[in-house]
Design a protein around this motif. Structure first.
Motif, mmCIF file in Angstrom:
data_model
loop_
_atom_site.group_PDB
_atom_site.id
_atom_site.type_symbol
_atom_site.label_atom_id
_atom_site.label_comp_id
_atom_site.label_asym_id
_atom_site.label_seq_id
_atom_site.Cartn_x
_atom_site.Cartn_y
_atom_site.Cartn_z
ATOM 1 N N VAL A 34 0.858 -1.196 0.000
ATOM 2 C CA VAL A 34 0.000 0.000 0.000
ATOM 3 C C VAL A 34 0.890 1.241 0.000
ATOM 4 O O VAL A 34 2.089 1.161 0.256
ATOM 5 C CB VAL A 34 -0.946 0.007 1.224
ATOM 6 C CG1 VAL A 34 -1.896 -1.178 1.183
ATOM 7 C CG2 VAL A 34 -0.132 -0.013 2.528
ATOM 8 N N ASN A 35 0.287 2.389 -0.270
ATOM 9 C CA ASN A 35 1.073 3.615 -0.410
ATOM 10 C C ASN A 35 1.169 4.409 0.891
ATOM 11 O O ASN A 35 1.213 5.637 0.871
ATOM 12 C CB ASN A 35 0.497 4.487 -1.528
ATOM 13 C CG ASN A 35 -0.930 4.927 -1.247
ATOM 14 O OD1 ASN A 35 -1.528 4.498 -0.252
ATOM 15 N ND2 ASN A 35 -1.486 5.774 -2.097
ATOM 16 N N TYR A 36 1.185 3.692 2.026
ATOM 17 C CA TYR A 36 1.400 4.352 3.322
ATOM 18 C C TYR A 36 2.087 3.363 4.259
ATOM 19 O O TYR A 36 2.060 2.152 4.049
ATOM 20 C CB TYR A 36 0.075 4.833 3.922
ATOM 21 C CG TYR A 36 -1.000 3.771 4.035
ATOM 22 C CD1 TYR A 36 -1.085 2.928 5.144
ATOM 23 C CD2 TYR A 36 -1.930 3.596 2.999
ATOM 24 C CE1 TYR A 36 -2.056 1.954 5.240
ATOM 25 C CE2 TYR A 36 -2.900 2.610 3.087
ATOM 26 C CZ TYR A 36 -2.965 1.801 4.212
ATOM 27 O OH TYR A 36 -3.932 0.826 4.294
ATOM 28 N N ASP A 37 2.760 3.908 5.277
ATOM 29 C CA ASP A 37 3.456 3.067 6.251
ATOM 30 C C ASP A 37 2.449 2.316 7.122
ATOM 31 O O ASP A 37 1.390 2.843 7.462
ATOM 32 C CB ASP A 37 4.352 3.917 7.158
ATOM 33 C CG ASP A 37 5.520 4.529 6.409
ATOM 34 O OD1 ASP A 37 5.729 4.171 5.228
ATOM 35 O OD2 ASP A 37 6.238 5.361 6.998
ATOM 36 N N ARG A 38 2.820 1.079 7.497
ATOM 37 C CA ARG A 38 1.958 0.289 8.377
ATOM 38 C C ARG A 38 2.792 -0.310 9.513
ATOM 39 O O ARG A 38 3.786 -0.985 9.264
ATOM 40 C CB ARG A 38 1.277 -0.848 7.595
ATOM 41 C CG ARG A 38 0.247 -0.382 6.589
ATOM 42 C CD ARG A 38 -0.268 -1.561 5.759
ATOM 43 N NE ARG A 38 0.773 -2.118 4.889
ATOM 44 C CZ ARG A 38 0.616 -3.214 4.162
ATOM 45 N NH1 ARG A 38 -0.510 -3.894 4.220
ATOM 46 N NH2 ARG A 38 1.602 -3.645 3.387
ATOM 47 N N LYS A 96 7.280 -0.201 5.418
ATOM 48 C CA LYS A 96 7.222 1.081 4.721
ATOM 49 C C LYS A 96 6.239 1.035 3.547
ATOM 50 O O LYS A 96 5.904 -0.036 3.040
ATOM 51 C CB LYS A 96 8.610 1.473 4.211
ATOM 52 C CG LYS A 96 9.643 1.691 5.301
ATOM 53 C CD LYS A 96 9.340 2.926 6.113
ATOM 54 C CE LYS A 96 10.464 3.242 7.095
ATOM 55 N NZ LYS A 96 10.170 4.442 7.915
ATOM 56 N N LYS A 97 5.791 2.200 3.141
ATOM 57 C CA LYS A 97 4.845 2.274 2.027
ATOM 58 C C LYS A 97 5.448 1.637 0.768
ATOM 59 O O LYS A 97 6.643 1.740 0.501
ATOM 60 C CB LYS A 97 4.433 3.722 1.761
ATOM 61 C CG LYS A 97 5.539 4.622 1.234
ATOM 62 C CD LYS A 97 4.981 6.007 0.946
ATOM 63 C CE LYS A 97 6.064 6.917 0.360
ATOM 64 N NZ LYS A 97 5.534 8.268 0.033
ATOM 65 N N ASN A 98 4.603 0.947 0.038
ATOM 66 C CA ASN A 98 4.970 0.253 -1.206
ATOM 67 C C ASN A 98 5.981 -0.871 -0.986
ATOM 68 O O ASN A 98 6.616 -1.333 -1.932
ATOM 69 C CB ASN A 98 5.505 1.230 -2.252
ATOM 70 C CG ASN A 98 4.492 2.306 -2.613
ATOM 71 O OD1 ASN A 98 3.306 2.026 -2.725
ATOM 72 N ND2 ASN A 98 4.960 3.537 -2.765
ATOM 73 N N ASN A 120 -3.222 -3.383 11.805
ATOM 74 C CA ASN A 120 -2.792 -3.407 10.410
ATOM 75 C C ASN A 120 -2.551 -4.808 9.861
ATOM 76 O O ASN A 120 -2.732 -5.049 8.662
ATOM 77 C CB ASN A 120 -1.495 -2.597 10.252
ATOM 78 C CG ASN A 120 -1.684 -1.132 10.567
ATOM 79 O OD1 ASN A 120 -2.638 -0.514 10.114
ATOM 80 N ND2 ASN A 120 -0.780 -0.582 11.361
#
Length: 249
Positions: free
Chosen positions: A76-80, A109-111, A143
């Motif tokens: 995904v395009n955000y940190d988890r 990290k994102k992506n 998450n």
């Protein structure tokens, strides 16, 4: 007429591709985390939930090992953030035998689909005569879940994908490529004799090839036979006559 048939066939082929593309589904299930060394191994023979580390072959006072965490699901395009804890049954003591960023947030990290956590191992005198362990547990949070709990290895034994044991000692561990068919049961006395006769180190035996292993085992068995013929029986740690594996006889 043939030209028209070719054009119609091409249109039908393109149409079928578009239809198939619409039917393709990407992963839309729940995101999960797991330890890469267990769950990520393509070859089940390489899947493992425990790792041994020995200070014996090195002179460093400390060492850093990497623990890789992976995800199931699309990036995904955000940190988890994900959650990893030290199991209370661990025998190594935080701050004495190892340093671990327990208060730090662990993040995919994102992506990205992986994260690497660095654990600093500290060499202490008590590691000389015992093996300590650090047990890591992945825990569900908002998450990530931990549904990828285990898999079977090549011996059909379960390997945990959400619990990892790191074993630490200052003694010598059995080399990874030690074959019982070549060398027989492992003892440090036998390993040191193999190394002395063949001009290798315990660390090198971790990476020796199958052919090298068989050569070392047969060389050692030949030496044992020669010494026995002279009346000099080489004993192993258990007091019994030292003997190599069945393939080295």
């Amino acid at each position: 007429m043939k030209k028209l048939l070719y054009q119609l066939s091409a249109l039908l082929f393109v149409g079928s591709l578009i239809s198939c593309e619409k039917d393709l589904m990407t992963y839309e299930g729940e995101s999960n985390v797991y330890f890469e060394e267990a769950g990520g191994a393509m070859d089940v023979r390489l899947a493992k939930d425990s790792t041994g580390f020995s200070f014996a072959p090195i002179i460093n006072k400390d060492s850093v090992v990497k623990v890789v965490i992976s995800t199931v699901g699309t990036p995904v395009n955000y940190d988890r953030e994900y959650k990893m804890e030290i199991d209370p049954s661990s025998t190594a003591v935080l701050g004495t035998h190892f340093e671990f960023p327990a208060d730090q947030k662990f993040v995919i990290k994102k992506n990205a689909i992986h994260d690497t956590v660095r654990v600093r191992l500290i060499r202490t005198p008590d590691m000389l005569d015992k093996e300590l362990n650090i047990i890591f547990n992945l825990v569900p949070n908002e998450n990530f879940n931990t549904l990828f709990k285990q898999r079977l290895n090549s011996q059909n034994k379960p390997v945990s994908c959400i619990t990892k044991k790191l074993m630490v000692t200052d003694g010598l561990l059995k080399p990874r490529n030690w074959s019982i068919n070549y060398f027989g049961n492992f003892t440090k006395t036998k390993m040191f004799l193999v190394c002395e006769l063949c001009g290798v180190t315990p660390l090198y035996m971790d990476t020796m090839s199958t052919a090298e292993g068989l050569f070392y085992a047969r060389t050692t068995q030949r030496y044992l036979n020669e010494q026995a013929a002279k009346g000099n029986i080489i004993k192993d740690e258990d007091g019994k006559n030292m003997v190599m594996g069945s393939n080295a006889q």
